[in-house]
Design an enzyme around this catalytic site. Sequence first.
Site, PDB file in Angstrom:
ATOM      1  N   TYR A 140      11.044   7.425  15.129  1.00 40.01           N
ATOM      2  CA  TYR A 140      11.008   7.582  13.674  1.00 40.01           C
ATOM      3  C   TYR A 140      12.118   8.509  13.196  1.00 40.01           C
ATOM      4  CZ  TYR A 140       8.748   8.386   9.095  1.00 40.01           C
ATOM      5  OH  TYR A 140       8.456   8.477   7.753  1.00 40.01           O
ATOM      6  N   SER A 193      12.917  10.492   5.459  1.00 45.00           N
ATOM      7  CA  SER A 193      11.753  11.320   5.768  1.00 45.00           C
ATOM      8  C   SER A 193      12.222  12.708   6.160  1.00 45.00           C
ATOM      9  CB  SER A 193      10.964  10.709   6.927  1.00 45.00           C
ATOM     10  OG  SER A 193      10.008  11.623   7.438  1.00 45.00           O
ATOM     11  N   VAL A 240      10.075  -7.251   7.461  1.00 46.97           N
ATOM     12  CA  VAL A 240      11.483  -6.894   7.330  1.00 46.97           C
ATOM     13  C   VAL A 240      12.073  -6.545   8.688  1.00 46.97           C
ATOM     14  CG1 VAL A 240      11.163  -6.072   4.967  1.00 46.97           C
ATOM     15  CG2 VAL A 240      11.101  -4.448   6.861  1.00 46.97           C
ATOM     16  N   ARG A 271       0.856  -1.194   0.000  1.00 45.19           N
ATOM     17  CA  ARG A 271       0.000   0.000   0.000  1.00 45.19           C
ATOM     18  C   ARG A 271       0.888   1.239   0.000  1.00 45.19           C
ATOM     19  NH1 ARG A 271      -0.283  -2.899   4.278  1.00 45.19           N
ATOM     20  NH2 ARG A 271      -2.355  -3.676   3.744  1.00 45.19           N
ATOM     21  N   ASN A 305      11.732   0.304   1.728  1.00 43.13           N
ATOM     22  CA  ASN A 305      10.669   1.267   1.998  1.00 43.13           C
ATOM     23  C   ASN A 305       9.845   0.951   3.238  1.00 43.13           C
ATOM     24  OD1 ASN A 305       8.339   3.224   1.144  1.00 43.13           O
ATOM     25  ND2 ASN A 305       7.373   1.201   1.242  1.00 43.13           N
ATOM     26  N   LYS A 321      15.077   7.347  10.664  1.00 43.45           N
ATOM     27  CA  LYS A 321      15.198   7.972   9.345  1.00 43.45           C
ATOM     28  C   LYS A 321      16.495   8.759   9.196  1.00 43.45           C
ATOM     29  CE  LYS A 321      11.445   6.554   7.291  1.00 43.45           C
ATOM     30  NZ  LYS A 321      11.554   5.539   6.223  1.00 43.45           N
TER      31      LYS A 321
END
Length: 298
Positions: A149, A136, A57, A9, A83, A153
């Site tokens: 996060y 990001s 993953v 998605r 990703n 990133k």
Amino acid sequence: MAVVTGAGRGLGLAYAKDLAAAGAHVVVNDIDEAAAVAVAEAIGQAGGTAVAQAAAVGTGEAAQALVDRAVSAFGRLDIMVANAGVLRDTVLWKMSDEDFDTVVHVHLRGTFTCARAAAVRMREQGDGGRIICVGSPTGQRGTFGQTNYAAAKAGIVGMVRTWAMELARAGITVNAVIPVAATEMTRTVPFLRTHIEALDRGEKLTPFARRALALGTPSDAAGVVTFLASDAAADITGQAIGVGGDRVSLWSHPQQIVSAFADDGWSADALAETWPTAFGPHVQSVGEPIPQPEGKRA
């Protein structure tokens, strides 16, 4: 021959479809097997070639299974798009060890293990390859409530710079894409939410959203991945490339912006005296600057 992780998605789906439309044979990975199968079937119905490989993953075993699937299905691996990701947002003092570890495991360790497995295979093949990792703006600038996060990133972009050096002699390029798109992961971002809800209602994004905020659909961000996977990008490596809406941008690497010297080193008192004039005017901001539409500026 490509692997795209988290392709069931959102952005991963758009990357897989765009690569397939450009002629790549794609291993569609997702933790949701039904979603991965559906995407692979949709690519096939559109005239492309794809197979599904369900895996969460993060582990070396999962990464190797993805590479092995590409080799067994298509004979080789040329492109790895790392990703896959998850969110567990909360402020520092409320973030649990599990919240932190889950996000770092999927984003940072997942990118590392997939890139490592891809690099081993590409080096064995001996004719180069493409590793494309997904960062990001949060990793570049920070975002309130996203300690885990942001760490993951930012770490991904740091690894990309290192791998670009390590894999250059093998002809393998390594780059980071820094996307902004209307997905379930960005729906929680306050200054993007109203624009995403407008898309849900079937409305077009405004020029302000598409340009000032660089917000578009996932398909708007897919072209940069296909470009980086192509021969046209053979000399591009170690870069962080922003994409979203109508905008493509190149992020800078951290650089020293000002320095000063003191004989025999710096004491705290000397720094306190020097800082306001030598360093204070150059202190960097944190967080993503949020553009305001005309008429709403303070």
